[in-house]
Design an enzyme around this catalytic site. Structure first.
Site: not given
Ligand SMILES: NC(=O)c1ccc[n+]([C@@H]2O[C@H](COP(=O)([O-])OP(=O)(O)OC[C@H]3O[C@@H](n4cnc5c(N)ncnc54)[C@H](OP(=O)(O)O)[C@@H]3O)[C@@H](O)[C@H]2O)c1
Length: 272
Positions: A57, A117
């Protein structure tokens, strides 16, 4: 905050904050670092103490800076980061150097959970990388070690040959793509599941159903989905660039879904 106890006795808060776009221009994954820690500051103010970071990241320093700035004791936090294995494994010296950089950027002398990862297609090297994580674990620099995006075949390499079993497998699990079989395999092997992108996969129709389910509890769709996961002991790491939505994602400990709610959620088609 509810915590789960991992297979090595360490507690992990069941809700953490994702960070993959925090501190970046335009909230974009590939964006340049802005230099501030706004989203981390909000998250800490909102009560998040568990953060999911990764070398990939490019923003571990944002998290390190935000935590330092909070003036809260390091021990109050649960920090995850991950070895960047997207281009494979660069050897022992490379891994040591990358780990040392993580510790420096995060401004800490230990990491609560350190993950590989991503798997790659060389099983001997995966084991080699795991042995390095075990070494840091045995020296107490990593309090827990685990993997991410590992399928059964990858987990088996470690389960059969490693001396420390993975504490966690962080995988995609979201509406319409729950990854049920792998979650069961994790569970069978006493490996906790962390769901990444827990709020992904929700189309307009699914959103309406989730809102309908949440209504009697006064909860929004995101809260319903996150609640669904934590009720089955799946750890979630949602992220938001909005302070109120960050808070919303933490306010999921004062209601309980019924069996019928759970059945409906399980069967929602995803937007994939
Ligand atoms: N291990 C891996 O390969 C891998 C891959 C992908 C992700 N990750 C980790 O997982 C974390 C989470 O996944 P992600 O970042 O893809 O997205 P996510 O947490 O699933 O969120 C997706 C979107 O939902 C919105 N959101 C968040 N809270 C909300 C709520 N309470 N109500 C409505 N909408 C909401 C956000 O937009 P807004 O900002 O507009 O609120 C966000 O962009 C990442 O940040 C990372 O740390 C790990």
């Amino acid at each position: 905050m509810k915590a789960l106890t991992l297979n090595n006795g360490i507690d992990i808060p069941i809700v953490g904050s994702g960070t993959n776009t925090y501190g970046k221009e335009g909230n974009q994954y590939a964006g340049a670092l802005r230099g501030d820690t706004e989203e981390i500051d909000w998250a800490i103010e909102n009560g998040y103490r568990h953060f999911d970071s990764a070398q990939k990241y490019r923003n571990e320093e944002v998290l390190g800076k935000g935590i330092k700035k909070s003036s809260l004791p390091r021990e109050d936090f649960f920090i995850t980061t991950k070895l960047n294995t997207f281009e494979g494994f660069g050897g022992t010296d490379w891994a040591h150097a990358e780990i040392e950089k993580s510790l420096e950027k995060l401004q800490t002398d230990y990491i609560d959970l350190f993950l590989i990862h991503n798997p790659w297609d060389n099983h001997t090297e995966i084991l080699e990388a795991w042995r390095i994580l075990e070494d840091y674990y045995n020296r107490g620099v990593f309090k827990s070690i685990g993997v991410s995006n590992f399928k059964k075949e990858h987990l088996d390499i470690i389960l059969e040959n490693g001396s420390v079993p993975p504490a966690v497998n962080q995988i995609k699990s979201q509406v319409g793509n729950w990854n049920e079989e792998l979650i069961d395999y994790n569970k069978k092997n006493d490996i906790a599941t962390v769901a990444w992108s827990p709020l992904g996969g929700i189309d307009e129709k699914a959103l309406q159903v989730l809102e309908e389910i949440g209504k009697p509890y006064g909860k929004k769709y995101a809260q319903v989905v996150l609640r669904y996961q934590i009720e089955r002991d799946v750890i979630v790491i949602p992220k938001s660039h909005n302070k109120n939505r960050q808070a919303q994602s933490l306010a999921i400990f004062d209601f309980e879904l019924t069996e019928s709610d759970r059945d409906r959620i399980a069967q929602l088609p995803g937007s994939h």
